[in-house]
Design an enzyme around this catalytic site. Sequence first.
Site, PDB file in Angstrom:
ATOM      1  N   GLU A  20     -31.213  90.372  70.609  1.00  0.00           N
ATOM      2  CA  GLU A  20     -29.998  90.501  71.402  1.00  0.00           C
ATOM      3  C   GLU A  20     -30.150  91.722  72.302  1.00  0.00           C
ATOM      4  O   GLU A  20     -30.994  92.597  72.054  1.00  0.00           O
ATOM      5  CB  GLU A  20     -28.724  90.530  70.560  1.00  0.00           C
ATOM      6  CG  GLU A  20     -28.637  91.608  69.533  1.00  0.00           C
ATOM      7  CD  GLU A  20     -27.379  91.491  68.675  1.00  0.00           C
ATOM      8  OE1 GLU A  20     -26.419  90.814  69.084  1.00  0.00           O
ATOM      9  OE2 GLU A  20     -27.362  92.107  67.599  1.00  0.00           O
ATOM     10  N   GLU A  52     -27.389  86.359  58.674  1.00  0.00           N
ATOM     11  CA  GLU A  52     -27.674  86.224  60.107  1.00  0.00           C
ATOM     12  C   GLU A  52     -28.913  87.037  60.437  1.00  0.00           C
ATOM     13  O   GLU A  52     -29.053  88.184  59.999  1.00  0.00           O
ATOM     14  CB  GLU A  52     -26.489  86.729  60.928  1.00  0.00           C
ATOM     15  CG  GLU A  52     -26.723  86.728  62.441  1.00  0.00           C
ATOM     16  CD  GLU A  52     -25.511  87.255  63.211  1.00  0.00           C
ATOM     17  OE1 GLU A  52     -24.369  87.060  62.732  1.00  0.00           O
ATOM     18  OE2 GLU A  52     -25.715  87.876  64.277  1.00  0.00           O
TER      19      GLU A  52
END
Length: 276
Positions: A158, A153
Amino acid sequence: MMPRPLLLTLIAALAFSAVAAGCRKPTAPPAQPSADLLWSDEFTGPAGSRPSPTKWKYEVGGSGWGNNQLEYDTDRTTNAALDGAGNLVITARRESFQGREYTSARLNTLGLYAQAYGRFEARIRLPIGQGIWPAFWLLGANIGQVSWPACGEIDVMEYRGQQPNVIVGSVHGPGYSGGAAISRNYTLSSGTFNDGFHVFSVDWTPSRIDWRVDGNLYHSVTPASMTGGRTWVFDHPFSILLNLAVGGNFLGNPDATTVFPQSMIVDYVRVYRLPS
């Protein structure tokens, strides 16, 4: 000597050219050195319409996604739709739905588009508030075969809504997933990511991944970063995800100060082949 009428004509022509040149629209600055645009979505379309089904799938559910998220992610246009001005708007709402107290949306390209290596870039205006968690990220397209975190990932961006001037870039893989991800923060020198749009990107090659905000490099990982039994798994195609979570392990839950609805506004997502 040039005849006077011809000389006057030439002077007038030169003067007109000079004025026209002064009024001409300035040439756009050159783009960043990205050889080829491989894939993009500019989110053009009528207000209230869904993003292109040839590019995006809705992930529907309210299981918490392994992070104790509180929202139920829907396929409704009240949670994800085009605004008619060239943006995708993902909206988190406080409402009772399917046993959850919040709704939002989670979109991905799995099965429609995946790419190994390149510049993955999005221009986004972020929401704000305690417990608000937007993300632009990449997930190994082989997740169905090897599961997470073996698929890998890459979190391009974020963000914790209660820290509106800070974003986080990370990688997750075997031995460095969840709270043990290899991460670094980027902090704005002034203002917040809710004030306007910013460009979030990674340049991913076989030998390194570099994170940038508005072109500013702030984080890099390489195979040499994979110490202590960690494994480099960034050597195969990854799909693209956009989502706006509510609550969860990464940032905690909304509180009385959190205002709803909150929206993540995406101007574009683009993938380039990097120059060799």
